[in-house]
Scaffold this active site. Structure first.
Site, PDB file in Angstrom:
ATOM      1  CE1 TYR A 286      11.880  31.200   0.076  1.00  0.00           C
ATOM      2  CE2 TYR A 286      12.140  28.822   0.165  1.00  0.00           C
ATOM      3  CZ  TYR A 286      11.792  29.960  -0.531  1.00  0.00           C
ATOM      4  OH  TYR A 286      11.354  29.866  -1.830  1.00  0.00           O
TER       5      TYR A 286
ATOM      6  CG  MET B 105       8.312  22.583  -2.976  1.00  0.00           C
ATOM      7  SD  MET B 105       7.119  23.380  -4.049  1.00  0.00           S
ATOM      8  CE  MET B 105       6.234  24.411  -2.907  1.00  0.00           C
TER       9      MET B 105
ATOM     10  NE  ARG C  87      -7.127   0.185  11.227  1.00  0.00           N
ATOM     11  CZ  ARG C  87      -5.877   0.088  10.783  1.00  0.00           C
ATOM     12  NH1 ARG C  87      -5.053   1.109  10.887  1.00  0.00           N
ATOM     13  NH2 ARG C  87      -5.440  -1.022  10.236  1.00  0.00           N
TER      14      ARG C  87
ATOM     15  CE  LYS D 275      -0.372  -0.263   5.042  1.00  0.00           C
ATOM     16  NZ  LYS D 275      -1.227  -0.645   6.185  1.00  0.00           N
TER      17      LYS D 275
HETATM   18  C1  LIG Z   1      -0.473  -1.689   6.897  1.00  0.00           C
HETATM   19  C2  LIG Z   1      -0.987  -2.989   7.310  1.00  0.00           C
HETATM   20  C3  LIG Z   1      -0.110  -4.082   7.496  1.00  0.00           C
HETATM   21  C4  LIG Z   1       1.394  -3.934   7.475  1.00  0.00           C
HETATM   22  O1  LIG Z   1       1.829  -3.392   8.702  1.00  0.00           O
HETATM   23  P1  LIG Z   1       3.371  -3.144   9.027  1.00  0.00           P
HETATM   24  O2  LIG Z   1       3.383  -2.616  10.403  1.00  0.00           O
HETATM   25  O3  LIG Z   1       3.857  -2.154   8.031  1.00  0.00           O
HETATM   26  O4  LIG Z   1       4.063  -4.443   8.891  1.00  0.00           O
HETATM   27  C5  LIG Z   1      -0.682  -5.316   7.739  1.00  0.00           C
HETATM   28  N1  LIG Z   1      -2.024  -5.470   7.832  1.00  0.00           N
HETATM   29  C6  LIG Z   1      -2.886  -4.442   7.712  1.00  0.00           C
HETATM   30  C7  LIG Z   1      -4.343  -4.691   7.851  1.00  0.00           C
HETATM   31  C8  LIG Z   1      -2.404  -3.170   7.455  1.00  0.00           C
HETATM   32  O5  LIG Z   1      -3.251  -2.151   7.344  1.00  0.00           O
END
Ligand SMILES: *Cc1c(COP(=O)(O)O)cnc(C)c1O
Length: 365
Positions: A246, A298, A128, A34
């Protein structure tokens, strides 16, 4: 090509992958890619993880999955988070494995009239997303009525497997409750990176590491896989008393050599690290650490050198280690966050170069 780029070491990725896997009894790995593989580039990292034998990949959004599919990746893709019913159609179109935490999303998927493989998520203590563990019997009963949903996997997510052993054990106990209701034959997964290291005996069918693949946690034998590199666009000697950047937050003390590197906060360098971060280069193969002086702009930073260098000199703006001033982990420490955050902020506009055995095997951007 821009004289600033991210270099991704696929050998280090393989090292981390194998280390994580070995910590969980060599179970399967769902590679979490992700947020553009935590900034490292989801397509190339994803392909490499699959080459290493990953069971599949996991993403957070349908757009992330679409990018992988467009790049020709046909492997399993788990869409994490609680599926919103409005995304049901896209899930089918992209052939994803959605995470089901609500009956609304199950209903929406089922209504499309096509068979879909799904994973159920249970909330064992993260609060969550996920069905509650005590709902497991009703969930099981309900889901058999959805003739188009094939429940392949069941999972949960740890809230604090780094530190809180008791809470994590409670989460594991809740998950066991769920496993008892559903019985054998499902693909069960539970462990993120911290869980894989600290509770690897609960590797179950697979582990789901993210940050560990990218090597961004210290003291575990992991290797950071990225270096941010840049060549100076200008190198100059200034007299004493010159202000830099800056707000003029740095003033030269004596005659000083200053190099300008063409990377800034739009590339992911936290603006708050000014006057504390360093960059490194290797004259005569010896490491030389140079302070970042003045504000992070930037698109540029300024660094103080011991002497002149040519414009072909390569500087490490991010070192592949846990240096407190020049690594992603160090930037996180300097800015009061976790290494996930500077990693995912590594900008899309940086070209990414992928190396295996020291040789470039892919380039993006
Ligand atoms: C992001 C995520 C992971 C990975 O977690 P890490 O701490 O980066 O290893 C695994 N499972 C879910 C559901 C996540 O959202």
């Amino acid at each position: 090509m821009r004289p600033a780029w991210l270099e991704i070491n696929l050998d280090a990725l393989a090292h981390n992958y194998n280390l994580l896997r070995s910590r969980a009894g060599n179970t399967q790995v769902i590679g979490v890619v992700k947020a553009n593989a935590y900034g490292h580039g989801a397509v190339e990292v994803g392909k490499e993880l699959l080459r290493l034998g990953a069971w599949g990949l996991a993403v957070a959004t349908t757009d992330e999955a679409r990018e992988l599919r467009k790049a020709g990746i046909v492997a399993r893709i788990l869409l994490m988070g609680s599926l919103h019913p409005q995304q049901a159609r896209e899930v089918v179109e992209l052939d994803l494995i959605p995470s089901i935490s609500t009956l609304e999303s199950a209903e929406a998927l089922n209504a499309l009239g096509k068979p879909v493989t799904v994973h159920l998520e249970f909330d064992t203590g993260m609060g969550r997303v996920g069905f509650q563990p005590e709902e497991a019997p009703q969930v099981k009963e309900h889901l058999v009525r959805y003739e188009n949903l094939l429940v392949q996997g069941i999972y949960s997510h740890f809230a604090d497997a780094e530190e809180d052993v008791l809470w994590t054990k409670e989460q594991i106990a809740h998950f066991k409750q769920v496993q008892q209701v559903f019985g054998p034959g499902y693909f069960y997964h539970l462990c993120n990176t911290a869980g894989t290291f600290n509770f690897g005996e609960y590797g179950l069918s697979a582990v789901r590491p993210g940050i560990g693949l990218y090597g961004l946690l210290p003291h575990l034998g992991l290797k950071p896989i990225a270096r941010l590199l840049a060549k100076p666009t200008q190198v100059k000697e200034l007299p004493p008393g010159r202000r830099i950047g800056y707000s003029g937050l740095y003033t030269t003390q004596g005659r000083e050599w200053i190099a300008t590197l063409p990377v800034g906060y739009a590339d992911g360098i936290p603006r708050l690290v000014f006057n504390r971060a360093t960059v490194r280069y290797y004259p005569d193969d010896q490491p030389c650490t140079c302070p970042v002086v003045g504000r992070v702009s930037m698109d540029q930073i300024t660094v103080k050198l011991p002497g002149p260098v040519g414009l072909e000199q390569v500087f490490e703006v991010v070192t592949p280690d846990f240096d407190p001033t020049s690594s992603l982990w160090g930037w996180a420490e300097l800015t009061g966050t976790v290494s996930y955050e500077p990693a995912v902020r590594l900008a899309a506009r940086l070209p990414r170069v992928y190396l295996r055995d020291g040789t470039e095997v892919a380039r993006v951007g």
